[in-house]
Design a protein around this motif. Structure first.
Motif, PDB file in Angstrom:
ATOM      1  N   SER A   9       0.810  -1.216   0.000  1.00 40.86           N
ATOM      2  CA  SER A   9       0.000   0.000   0.000  1.00 40.86           C
ATOM      3  C   SER A   9       0.848   1.274   0.000  1.00 40.86           C
ATOM      4  N   LEU A  10       2.177   1.127   0.129  1.00 46.04           N
ATOM      5  CA  LEU A  10       3.057   2.290   0.093  1.00 46.04           C
ATOM      6  C   LEU A  10       3.005   2.985  -1.264  1.00 46.04           C
ATOM      7  N   ILE A  11       2.865   2.182  -2.322  1.00 45.54           N
ATOM      8  CA  ILE A  11       2.818   2.744  -3.673  1.00 45.54           C
ATOM      9  C   ILE A  11       1.431   2.494  -4.256  1.00 45.54           C
ATOM     10  N   SER A  12       0.755   3.568  -4.608  1.00 44.12           N
ATOM     11  CA  SER A  12      -0.573   3.418  -5.178  1.00 44.12           C
ATOM     12  C   SER A  12      -0.453   3.135  -6.674  1.00 44.12           C
ATOM     13  N   LYS A  16      -3.342   7.368 -13.084  1.00 39.01           N
ATOM     14  CA  LYS A  16      -2.330   7.571 -14.133  1.00 39.01           C
ATOM     15  C   LYS A  16      -0.926   7.228 -13.640  1.00 39.01           C
ATOM     16  N   GLY A  17      -0.080   6.760 -14.531  1.00 38.33           N
ATOM     17  CA  GLY A  17       1.316   6.514 -14.192  1.00 38.33           C
ATOM     18  C   GLY A  17       2.081   7.829 -14.107  1.00 38.33           C
ATOM     19  N   HIS A  18       3.239   7.794 -13.443  1.00 38.99           N
ATOM     20  CA  HIS A  18       4.058   9.012 -13.321  1.00 38.99           C
ATOM     21  C   HIS A  18       5.215   8.955 -14.310  1.00 38.99           C
ATOM     22  N   TYR A  19       5.446  10.075 -14.978  1.00 39.02           N
ATOM     23  CA  TYR A  19       6.482  10.116 -16.022  1.00 39.02           C
ATOM     24  C   TYR A  19       7.435  11.277 -15.815  1.00 39.02           C
ATOM     25  N   ILE A  20       8.677  11.082 -16.264  1.00 39.92           N
ATOM     26  CA  ILE A  20       9.670  12.159 -16.244  1.00 39.92           C
ATOM     27  C   ILE A  20       9.820  12.648 -17.677  1.00 39.92           C
ATOM     28  N   HIS A  21       9.665  13.961 -17.866  1.00 44.60           N
ATOM     29  CA  HIS A  21       9.764  14.519 -19.215  1.00 44.60           C
ATOM     30  C   HIS A  21      10.740  15.693 -19.188  1.00 44.60           C
ATOM     31  N   TRP A  22      11.865  15.503 -19.879  1.00 47.09           N
ATOM     32  CA  TRP A  22      12.891  16.551 -19.927  1.00 47.09           C
ATOM     33  C   TRP A  22      13.466  16.565 -21.339  1.00 47.09           C
TER      34      TRP A  22
END
Lengths: 60, 207
Positions: A9-12, A16-22
Protein backbone atom coordinates in the motif's frame (compact mmCIF):
# COMPACT_ATOMS: atom_id res chain seq x y z
CA UNK A 1 1.71 -11.39 5.62
CA UNK A 2 0.11 -8.22 6.99
CA UNK A 3 3.55 -6.61 6.76
CA UNK A 4 3.67 -7.40 3.03
CA UNK A 5 0.22 -5.89 2.49
CA UNK A 6 1.28 -2.70 4.26
CA UNK A 7 4.35 -2.56 1.98
CA UNK A 8 2.14 -2.92 -1.10
CA UNK A 9 0.00 0.00 0.00
CA UNK A 10 3.06 2.29 0.09
CA UNK A 11 2.82 2.74 -3.67
CA UNK A 12 -0.57 3.42 -5.18
CA UNK A 13 -1.03 1.70 -8.53
CA UNK A 14 -4.41 3.36 -9.08
CA UNK A 15 -4.81 6.12 -11.64
CA UNK A 16 -2.33 7.57 -14.13
CA UNK A 17 1.32 6.51 -14.19
CA UNK A 18 4.06 9.01 -13.32
CA UNK A 19 6.48 10.12 -16.02
CA UNK A 20 9.67 12.16 -16.24
CA UNK A 21 9.76 14.52 -19.22
CA UNK A 22 12.89 16.55 -19.93
CA UNK A 23 13.54 17.69 -23.54
CA UNK A 24 13.50 14.51 -25.64
CA UNK A 25 13.81 12.24 -22.58
CA UNK A 26 10.47 10.71 -21.64
CA UNK A 27 10.35 7.73 -19.30
CA UNK A 28 8.25 6.37 -16.46
CA UNK A 29 9.31 6.90 -12.85
CA UNK A 30 9.32 3.10 -12.41
CA UNK A 31 11.84 2.66 -15.24
CA UNK A 32 13.90 5.58 -13.90
CA UNK A 33 14.10 3.87 -10.48
CA UNK A 34 15.25 0.61 -12.13
CA UNK A 35 17.97 2.48 -14.09
CA UNK A 36 19.07 4.23 -10.90
CA UNK A 37 19.25 0.87 -9.08
CA UNK A 38 21.33 -0.60 -11.92
CA UNK A 39 23.80 2.29 -11.69
CA UNK A 40 24.02 1.85 -7.89
CA UNK A 41 24.58 -1.92 -8.17
CA UNK A 42 27.18 -1.33 -10.91
CA UNK A 43 29.10 1.08 -8.66
CA UNK A 44 28.79 -1.32 -5.71
CA UNK A 45 30.16 -4.15 -7.90
CA UNK A 46 33.20 -1.99 -8.66
CA UNK A 47 33.95 -0.79 -5.15
CA UNK A 48 32.62 -3.36 -2.66
CA UNK A 49 35.46 -5.78 -1.80
CA UNK A 50 34.94 -9.37 -2.93
CA UNK A 51 35.05 -11.94 -0.07
CA UNK A 52 38.39 -13.74 0.12
CA UNK A 53 40.12 -11.45 -2.39
CA UNK A 54 42.95 -10.52 0.01
CA UNK A 55 43.70 -14.15 0.91
CA UNK A 56 43.79 -15.09 -2.79
CA UNK A 57 46.34 -12.36 -3.50
CA UNK A 58 48.50 -13.51 -0.59
CA UNK A 59 48.43 -17.14 -1.73
CA UNK A 60 49.59 -16.23 -5.27
CA UNK B 1 41.84 -50.17 -40.11
CA UNK B 2 43.22 -47.55 -37.75
CA UNK B 3 43.68 -45.14 -40.70
CA UNK B 4 40.00 -45.56 -41.51
CA UNK B 5 39.08 -44.72 -37.90
CA UNK B 6 41.42 -41.72 -37.95
CA UNK B 7 39.62 -40.38 -41.03
CA UNK B 8 36.12 -40.70 -39.53
CA UNK B 9 34.42 -37.33 -39.03
CA UNK B 10 33.56 -38.22 -35.43
CA UNK B 11 37.23 -38.96 -34.62
CA UNK B 12 38.43 -35.76 -36.31
CA UNK B 13 35.73 -33.64 -34.64
CA UNK B 14 36.48 -35.11 -31.18
CA UNK B 15 40.23 -34.55 -31.54
CA UNK B 16 39.71 -31.00 -32.76
CA UNK B 17 37.22 -30.18 -29.96
CA UNK B 18 39.29 -31.71 -27.14
CA UNK B 19 42.48 -30.18 -28.60
CA UNK B 20 41.03 -26.66 -28.56
CA UNK B 21 39.00 -27.01 -25.37
CA UNK B 22 40.31 -29.80 -23.10
CA UNK B 23 38.06 -30.69 -20.11
CA UNK B 24 40.30 -28.86 -17.58
CA UNK B 25 39.96 -25.67 -19.66
CA UNK B 26 36.20 -26.13 -20.25
CA UNK B 27 35.50 -26.60 -16.53
CA UNK B 28 38.51 -25.05 -14.75
CA UNK B 29 39.22 -25.52 -11.04
CA UNK B 30 40.54 -21.98 -10.53
CA UNK B 31 40.28 -18.57 -12.13
CA UNK B 32 42.87 -15.73 -12.31
CA UNK B 33 43.10 -13.53 -9.18
CA UNK B 34 41.50 -10.53 -10.94
CA UNK B 35 38.22 -12.48 -11.31
CA UNK B 36 37.70 -12.08 -7.53
CA UNK B 37 35.53 -8.98 -8.04
CA UNK B 38 31.77 -8.48 -7.91
CA UNK B 39 31.78 -7.11 -11.47
CA UNK B 40 32.65 -10.59 -12.78
CA UNK B 41 29.59 -12.08 -11.05
CA UNK B 42 26.94 -10.57 -13.33
CA UNK B 43 27.59 -12.87 -16.32
CA UNK B 44 26.79 -15.96 -14.28
CA UNK B 45 23.90 -14.10 -12.57
CA UNK B 46 22.44 -13.55 -16.05
CA UNK B 47 22.77 -17.26 -16.85
CA UNK B 48 21.21 -18.24 -13.49
CA UNK B 49 18.18 -16.02 -14.10
CA UNK B 50 17.99 -17.32 -17.69
CA UNK B 51 17.71 -20.88 -16.31
CA UNK B 52 14.83 -19.69 -14.07
CA UNK B 53 13.14 -18.04 -17.07
CA UNK B 54 13.37 -21.29 -19.08
CA UNK B 55 12.13 -23.48 -16.19
CA UNK B 56 9.17 -21.23 -15.33
CA UNK B 57 8.44 -20.92 -19.07
CA UNK B 58 8.28 -24.73 -19.34
CA UNK B 59 5.63 -24.84 -16.60
CA UNK B 60 3.62 -22.01 -18.19
CA UNK B 61 3.73 -23.83 -21.54
CA UNK B 62 2.59 -27.07 -19.89
CA UNK B 63 -0.42 -25.55 -18.16
CA UNK B 64 -1.49 -22.82 -20.60
CA UNK B 65 -3.00 -19.29 -20.42
CA UNK B 66 -6.24 -20.13 -18.55
CA UNK B 67 -4.18 -21.61 -15.73
CA UNK B 68 -1.75 -18.69 -15.39
CA UNK B 69 -4.64 -16.17 -15.47
CA UNK B 70 -6.99 -17.74 -12.91
CA UNK B 71 -5.19 -20.07 -10.46
CA UNK B 72 -3.05 -18.83 -7.59
CA UNK B 73 -0.15 -21.18 -8.44
CA UNK B 74 -0.50 -20.02 -12.05
CA UNK B 75 -0.19 -16.39 -10.90
CA UNK B 76 2.87 -17.34 -8.87
CA UNK B 77 4.66 -19.10 -11.77
CA UNK B 78 3.67 -16.25 -14.11
CA UNK B 79 5.19 -13.76 -11.67
CA UNK B 80 8.28 -15.97 -11.28
CA UNK B 81 8.68 -15.87 -15.08
CA UNK B 82 8.31 -12.06 -15.15
CA UNK B 83 10.67 -11.37 -12.22
CA UNK B 84 13.29 -13.79 -13.57
CA UNK B 85 13.22 -11.77 -16.79
CA UNK B 86 13.54 -8.52 -14.80
CA UNK B 87 16.61 -9.91 -12.97
CA UNK B 88 17.99 -11.30 -16.25
CA UNK B 89 17.93 -7.87 -17.90
CA UNK B 90 19.14 -6.13 -14.73
CA UNK B 91 22.16 -8.48 -14.54
CA UNK B 92 22.75 -8.47 -18.29
CA UNK B 93 22.89 -4.65 -18.46
CA UNK B 94 25.40 -4.47 -15.56
CA UNK B 95 27.40 -7.29 -17.23
CA UNK B 96 27.31 -5.23 -20.47
CA UNK B 97 28.48 -2.02 -18.72
CA UNK B 98 31.27 -3.89 -16.93
CA UNK B 99 32.51 -5.53 -20.12
CA UNK B 100 32.19 -2.30 -22.13
CA UNK B 101 34.32 -0.29 -19.69
CA UNK B 102 36.98 -3.02 -19.52
CA UNK B 103 36.94 -3.29 -23.36
CA UNK B 104 36.21 -7.01 -23.19
CA UNK B 105 36.82 -7.44 -26.93
CA UNK B 106 40.59 -7.18 -26.30
CA UNK B 107 42.96 -10.11 -26.83
CA UNK B 108 41.09 -11.75 -29.73
CA UNK B 109 37.76 -11.72 -27.90
CA UNK B 110 35.80 -9.97 -30.69
CA UNK B 111 33.50 -12.94 -31.26
CA UNK B 112 32.84 -13.27 -27.51
CA UNK B 113 31.78 -9.60 -27.42
CA UNK B 114 29.70 -9.86 -30.62
CA UNK B 115 27.85 -13.03 -29.54
CA UNK B 116 27.02 -11.17 -26.31
CA UNK B 117 25.70 -8.18 -28.24
CA UNK B 118 23.53 -10.35 -30.51
CA UNK B 119 22.25 -12.37 -27.51
CA UNK B 120 21.24 -9.07 -25.87
CA UNK B 121 19.28 -8.04 -28.98
CA UNK B 122 17.65 -11.49 -29.26
CA UNK B 123 16.68 -11.26 -25.57
CA UNK B 124 14.93 -7.94 -26.20
CA UNK B 125 12.96 -9.53 -29.08
CA UNK B 126 12.13 -12.54 -26.88
CA UNK B 127 10.91 -10.31 -24.06
CA UNK B 128 8.82 -8.25 -26.49
CA UNK B 129 7.11 -11.34 -27.97
CA UNK B 130 6.51 -12.47 -24.36
CA UNK B 131 4.68 -9.23 -23.57
CA UNK B 132 2.72 -9.72 -26.81
CA UNK B 133 1.71 -13.30 -25.82
CA UNK B 134 0.31 -12.62 -22.34
CA UNK B 135 -3.31 -12.82 -23.62
CA UNK B 136 -4.56 -9.91 -21.52
CA UNK B 137 -5.34 -6.19 -21.94
CA UNK B 138 -1.67 -5.34 -21.43
CA UNK B 139 -0.62 -7.45 -24.44
CA UNK B 140 -3.47 -5.94 -26.51
CA UNK B 141 -2.27 -2.44 -25.64
CA UNK B 142 1.41 -3.24 -26.33
CA UNK B 143 0.78 -4.92 -29.69
CA UNK B 144 -1.61 -2.26 -30.99
CA UNK B 145 0.93 0.41 -29.98
CA UNK B 146 3.85 -1.53 -31.54
CA UNK B 147 2.26 -2.51 -34.86
CA UNK B 148 2.68 0.85 -36.59
CA UNK B 149 6.32 1.16 -35.59
CA UNK B 150 7.14 -2.38 -36.71
CA UNK B 151 5.13 -2.03 -39.94
CA UNK B 152 7.03 1.18 -40.70
CA UNK B 153 10.31 -0.77 -40.66
CA UNK B 154 8.94 -3.24 -43.25
CA UNK B 155 9.25 -6.16 -40.81
CA UNK B 156 5.44 -6.26 -40.58
CA UNK B 157 5.35 -8.24 -43.86
CA UNK B 158 6.59 -11.34 -42.03
CA UNK B 159 6.33 -10.37 -38.34
CA UNK B 160 2.73 -9.49 -37.44
CA UNK B 161 2.51 -8.42 -33.79
CA UNK B 162 -1.30 -8.70 -33.88
CA UNK B 163 -1.03 -12.41 -34.77
CA UNK B 164 -1.07 -14.03 -31.32
CA UNK B 165 -0.23 -17.53 -32.61
CA UNK B 166 2.83 -16.22 -34.44
CA UNK B 167 4.01 -14.16 -31.46
CA UNK B 168 3.62 -17.15 -29.11
CA UNK B 169 5.61 -19.44 -31.46
CA UNK B 170 8.39 -16.87 -31.76
CA UNK B 171 8.39 -16.49 -27.98
CA UNK B 172 8.40 -20.15 -26.94
CA UNK B 173 10.19 -21.85 -29.88
CA UNK B 174 12.28 -19.76 -32.27
CA UNK B 175 13.76 -17.01 -30.10
CA UNK B 176 14.53 -19.15 -26.99
CA UNK B 177 16.29 -21.66 -29.28
CA UNK B 178 18.45 -18.88 -30.73
CA UNK B 179 19.06 -17.37 -27.26
CA UNK B 180 20.13 -20.73 -25.77
CA UNK B 181 22.44 -21.50 -28.72
CA UNK B 182 24.03 -18.03 -28.64
CA UNK B 183 24.50 -18.21 -24.86
CA UNK B 184 26.20 -21.61 -25.24
CA UNK B 185 28.53 -20.26 -27.95
CA UNK B 186 29.24 -17.17 -25.80
CA UNK B 187 30.19 -19.31 -22.76
CA UNK B 188 32.35 -21.67 -24.87
CA UNK B 189 34.16 -18.62 -26.31
CA UNK B 190 34.76 -17.28 -22.79
CA UNK B 191 36.27 -20.65 -21.87
CA UNK B 192 38.40 -20.72 -25.04
CA UNK B 193 39.80 -17.20 -24.72
CA UNK B 194 39.63 -16.88 -20.91
CA UNK B 195 38.04 -14.11 -18.85
CA UNK B 196 39.18 -10.66 -19.96
CA UNK B 197 41.75 -9.18 -17.54
CA UNK B 198 41.60 -5.61 -16.22
CA UNK B 199 43.66 -2.93 -18.03
CA UNK B 200 46.41 -2.71 -15.44
CA UNK B 201 47.00 -6.48 -15.25
CA UNK B 202 50.56 -7.34 -16.23
CA UNK B 203 50.31 -11.13 -16.04
CA UNK B 204 50.31 -11.46 -19.81
CA UNK B 205 46.71 -12.63 -20.08
CA UNK B 206 45.73 -9.27 -21.63
CA UNK B 207 47.63 -9.96 -24.84
Amino acid sequence: MAFLWSLASLISLEGKGHYIHWHFIYLSVANFIVILLMVLVFLAALFVPFPGRASRKESK
Amino acid sequence: MSTTIERQWTTRLRKRATGKLPPEKALPDTQPAYVASWIYVFGVATIASFVMVILSGFILALKGPQWWHVSSIGHFINSLHLWSVEILFFSMVIHLWGKFFMAAWRGGRTMTWMTGVVTFLVSIATAFTGYASQTNFDSQWITTQAKDGINATGAGSFFNVLNLGQMLMWHIVLLPLVAVLLTAVHVVLVRLKGVVPPFDDKTGAAK
